[in-house]
Design an enzyme around this catalytic site. Structure first.
Site, mmCIF file in Angstrom:
data_model
loop_
_atom_site.group_PDB
_atom_site.id
_atom_site.type_symbol
_atom_site.label_atom_id
_atom_site.label_comp_id
_atom_site.label_asym_id
_atom_site.label_seq_id
_atom_site.Cartn_x
_atom_site.Cartn_y
_atom_site.Cartn_z
ATOM 1 N N ARG A 1 0.813 -1.215 0.000
ATOM 2 C CA ARG A 1 0.000 0.000 0.000
ATOM 3 C C ARG A 1 0.843 1.261 0.000
ATOM 4 O O ARG A 1 0.368 2.346 -0.318
ATOM 5 C CB ARG A 1 -0.929 0.018 1.206
ATOM 6 C CG ARG A 1 -1.870 -1.166 1.254
ATOM 7 C CD ARG A 1 -2.490 -1.352 2.625
ATOM 8 N NE ARG A 1 -3.125 -2.649 2.752
ATOM 9 C CZ ARG A 1 -2.455 -3.780 3.003
ATOM 10 N NH1 ARG A 1 -1.157 -3.757 3.187
ATOM 11 N NH2 ARG A 1 -3.101 -4.919 3.068
ATOM 12 N N ASP B 1 -18.347 -4.480 1.398
ATOM 13 C CA ASP B 1 -17.175 -5.278 1.749
ATOM 14 C C ASP B 1 -17.620 -6.718 1.951
ATOM 15 O O ASP B 1 -18.778 -7.055 1.703
ATOM 16 C CB ASP B 1 -16.527 -4.721 3.024
ATOM 17 C CG ASP B 1 -17.529 -4.694 4.152
ATOM 18 O OD1 ASP B 1 -18.336 -5.623 4.269
ATOM 19 O OD2 ASP B 1 -17.519 -3.730 4.926
ATOM 20 N N PRO C 1 -21.088 1.321 0.678
ATOM 21 C CA PRO C 1 -19.886 0.509 0.465
ATOM 22 C C PRO C 1 -20.175 -0.978 0.658
ATOM 23 O O PRO C 1 -20.920 -1.349 1.568
ATOM 24 C CB PRO C 1 -18.917 0.997 1.560
ATOM 25 C CG PRO C 1 -19.448 2.324 2.012
ATOM 26 C CD PRO C 1 -20.917 2.258 1.816
ATOM 27 N N LYS D 1 -14.824 0.266 -3.523
ATOM 28 C CA LYS D 1 -15.072 0.141 -2.090
ATOM 29 C C LYS D 1 -14.456 1.307 -1.323
ATOM 30 O O LYS D 1 -15.099 1.930 -0.475
ATOM 31 C CB LYS D 1 -14.522 -1.195 -1.591
ATOM 32 C CG LYS D 1 -14.289 -1.305 -0.116
ATOM 33 C CD LYS D 1 -15.597 -1.180 0.677
ATOM 34 C CE LYS D 1 -15.374 -1.557 2.128
ATOM 35 N NZ LYS D 1 -14.374 -0.759 2.805
ATOM 36 N N GLN E 1 -26.136 0.761 5.744
ATOM 37 C CA GLN E 1 -24.921 -0.039 5.576
ATOM 38 C C GLN E 1 -24.186 -0.177 6.895
ATOM 39 O O GLN E 1 -23.782 -1.273 7.284
ATOM 40 C CB GLN E 1 -24.030 0.612 4.507
ATOM 41 C CG GLN E 1 -22.885 -0.249 4.018
ATOM 42 C CD GLN E 1 -21.613 -0.096 4.843
ATOM 43 O OE1 GLN E 1 -21.585 0.586 5.858
ATOM 44 N NE2 GLN E 1 -20.565 -0.745 4.410
#
Length: 290
Positions: free
Chosen positions: A165, A226, A224, A207, A279
């Site tokens: 990352r 996941d 979102p 996402k 969510q």
DNA sequence: CAAGTGCCTTTATC
DNA sequence: AGATAAAGGCACT
């Protein structure tokens, strides 16, 4: 300083800071301590009273979105018994109004990591590249500025535990500096347009973009998806999808881009303009019941 | 206790 | 379009 909450303004500090939307809060005893922007502050709740030090009441109202009419939002998203169960259990959980830059980097780092690991990475980054501040006897680190992370070496970023990352964070930091990425403009534009601009950044997929939109750019319709939310939908909302879709997604680990969009679009359509709240409630409910 | 699994995914490649 | 692999490392079981 204090804020008195009325019963028409439900708020639960613990749910709000524990539900995985933010990663840099620390609880010692009753007190939560953290930094938002340049401001270090501490806050605790007993019953309907919020007590805090370090910032003023309007800062608290804004950061914790006490301006959201939660009872009314519940009325809108209350479409079935699954969501109702989640609401009943976690009533008072609110979406935070986070700093866009910190939120963006946090969710780039969050890919394929668990929450405790994410917290560690962000603490490392802040200790290494942020500014130290104090409140009473406690020390805090502000989140590093874009310029600071843009200048940081890949090696240094990796030492914070970012792994692969690191290069996304570095490149995104440079782009944000160079284009003077205007988060305030994204707040004012539509969900779709803001999303497209975020998707241009390295390390930002649908996402991550949806999380940044929901948690820091005022897009409460963002939904979102996941692994947990996908699980919830495959369990309770199968009738809204074709048999092939369900079969495909139950059998397979990875989530294709088109199927991501289908799941996220379903959330926005089904729950409406405050789908992001639905969510969060579903996410937290599912996680705590596993 | 060691080893395996899972993690609020994205990107590159075919 | 869609499948597949690779990419830290840590926490949890």
């Amino acid at each position: 300083m204090y804020i008195e909450l009325s019963s028409s303004r439900p708020f639960t500090l613990d749910f709000t800071l524990c539900c995985g939307q933010t990663f840099r809060w620390d609880k010692q005893g009753d007190w939560w301590r953290g930094v938002v922007g340049e401001e270090a502050f501490e806050i605790r709740q007993y019953g309907k009273t919020l007590e805090f030090e370090g910032v003023n009441a309007s800062f608290i109202e804004s950061y914790f979105r006490l301006d959201d009419d939660l009872p009314n939002i519940f009325l809108h998203i209350d479409k079935d018994k699954n969501i109702r169960a989640a609401i009943n259990e976690f009533k008072g959980l609110r979406i935070l109004r986070q700093e866009p830059w910190e939120c963006l980097i946090s969710y780039i780092c969050a890919t394929y990591k668990n929450i405790s690991a994410i917290s560690q990475m962000l603490a490392n980054l802040s200790r290494k590249f942020g500014e130290e501040t104090h409140l009473d006897s406690h020390s805090f680190y502000t989140f590093p500025k874009p310029e600071k992370l843009a200048k940081a070496g890949l090696q240094e970023l990796q030492e914070c535990g970012l792994g692969y990352r690191a290069k996304y964070v570095s490149e995104t930091a440079r782009l944000v500096c160079k284009k003077a990425f205007d988060f305030e403009r994204l707040k004012k534009t539509t969900y779709e347009k803001a999303r497209e601009e975020l998707l241009d950044l390295p390390g930002v997929g649908p996402k991550v973009a949806d999380c940044v939109l929901l948690f820091s750019l005022e897009k409460l319709e963002s939904f979102p998806v996941d692994v947990w939310i996908r699980r919830v939908i495959l369990k309770y909302y199968t009738k809204h999808f074709s048999n092939e879709f369900i079969k495909r997604n139950s059998a397979r680990e990875s989530l294709s881009r088109t199927d991501y969009e289908k799941l996220s679009y379903f959330g926005r359509q089904y729950f409406g303009s405050h789908a992001g709240y639905a969510q969060e409630y579903l996410y937290h409910h599912e996680r705590t019941h596993r």
